[in-house]
Design an enzyme around this catalytic site. Structure first.
Site, short mmCIF file in Angstrom:
data_model
loop_
_atom_site.label_atom_id
_atom_site.label_comp_id
_atom_site.label_asym_id
_atom_site.label_seq_id
_atom_site.Cartn_x
_atom_site.Cartn_y
_atom_site.Cartn_z
N TYR A 1 38.22 40.57 37.76
CA TYR A 1 38.97 41.79 37.94
C TYR A 1 39.85 41.83 39.11
O TYR A 1 41.11 42.14 39.35
CB TYR A 1 38.13 43.12 38.06
CG TYR A 1 38.61 44.46 38.24
CD1 TYR A 1 39.09 45.06 37.43
CD2 TYR A 1 38.25 44.79 39.77
CE1 TYR A 1 39.92 46.30 37.70
CE2 TYR A 1 38.99 46.21 39.92
CZ TYR A 1 39.79 46.91 39.10
OH TYR A 1 40.31 48.04 39.41
N SER B 1 44.17 47.54 43.30
CA SER B 1 42.67 47.91 43.69
C SER B 1 42.39 47.40 45.08
O SER B 1 42.71 46.31 45.38
CB SER B 1 41.69 47.61 42.55
OG SER B 1 40.36 47.72 43.12
#
Ligand code: NAP
Length: 248
Positions: free
Chosen positions: A157, A143
């Protein structure tokens, strides 16, 4: 492309769903994993079968090693494994680090990091020429959070995706001479259910003004990059990380 098998974890919705369908269109037999949404998983299977593709769906929480072993065993029934897309991933509700529980962080790492590494382990055992395999490709879903750090949102995350970047580089080097290429995609803000799962359904659209291209991306735009990395057109690419983020 090939008639070999690709495993797509988290293939029932979002980027995984789009990837499963795109891979089937390129000749892969597809084994999708899903966490709990059997109806969505069966819809993906039916969509692939409606175009004469071959697909199965297996319930597999990648946070559980036994589920991962069962997923690979089911895929073995389809034929020789040629590719793995480590797509399953979770976010958490927006929190600052000082408010995060150990359980939340452990689950984030178990699914996003350990799950991807264990799936890659099983794929390497099957695809590496060192183990009698014919080679293959592993694509990991990172990501842009790995670069941005996601402060005041979900630093855990972001850290899990930073680990995926390091894992991609290291595993790629480890198996490069054994016929396996390893790459990662760093998606930007993509229009999927993941933002709602984190309790902020409008997140991607709200932040899209900060994207240089001034829009969110689609699951298909990520899937197209993934299936290109799976293809022979990407034959000299390994240990590489590709941003698909509209410039974010
Ligand atoms: P999504 O729409 O929330 O879909 C998640 C998929 O993963 C579903 O198929 C879900 O299965 C499955 N899943 C959830 N938890 C799982 C678990 N513990 N074990 C196995 N499967 C699990 O997610 P997405 O947006 O497509 O994201 C896919 C990947 O891209 C993730 O790794 C994510 O971190 C990454 N990514 C996404 C974005 C974005 O903006 N969307 C940006 C950067 C990176 P069920 O259907 O059964 O629930």
């Amino acid at each position: 492309m090939t008639d070999s098998v690709v495993i797509v974890t988290g293939g029932s919705r979002g980027i995984g769903r789009a990837t499963a369908i795109a891979a089937a269109a390129r000749g892969f037999k597809v084994c999708i994993g899903y966490a709990s949404n059997e109806i969505a998983a069966q819809e993906v299977v039916a969509t692939i079968e409606s175009t004469n593709g071959k697909a199965i769906a297996v319930k597999c929480d990648v946070g559980d090693e036994a589920d991962i072993l069962a997923l690979f065993k089911a895929a073995d029934e389809l034929g020789p494994l040629g590719a793995l897309v480590n797509n399953a991933g979770i976010v958490g509700p927006t929190l600052r680090v000082e408010d995060m529980s150990a359980e939340r962080i452990a689950r984030m790492m178990a699914v996003n990091v350990t799950g991807s590494i264990l799936c890659a382990r099983e794929a390497v055992k099957r695809m590496s020429t060192r183990h009698g395999g014919k080679g293959g490709v592993i694509v990991n879903l990172s990501s842009v959070a790995a670069k941005l750090g996601s402060p005041n949102t979900y630093v855990d995350y972001a850290a899990s995706k930073g680990a995926i970047d390091s894992f991609t580089i290291g595993l790629g080097h480890e198996v490069a001479a054994e016929g396996i290429r390893v790459a990662a995609i760093r998606p930007g803000l993509i229009d999927t259910d993941i933002h709602a799962s984190g309790g902020d359904p409008d997140r991607a659209h709200r932040l899209s003004a900060n994207v240089p291209m001034k829009r969110v991306g689609t699951a298909d735009e990520i899937a197209n990059a993934i299936v290109w990395l799976l293809s022979d057109e990407a034959s000299y690419i390994t240990s590489a990380i590709l941003d698909v983020s509209g410039g974010r």
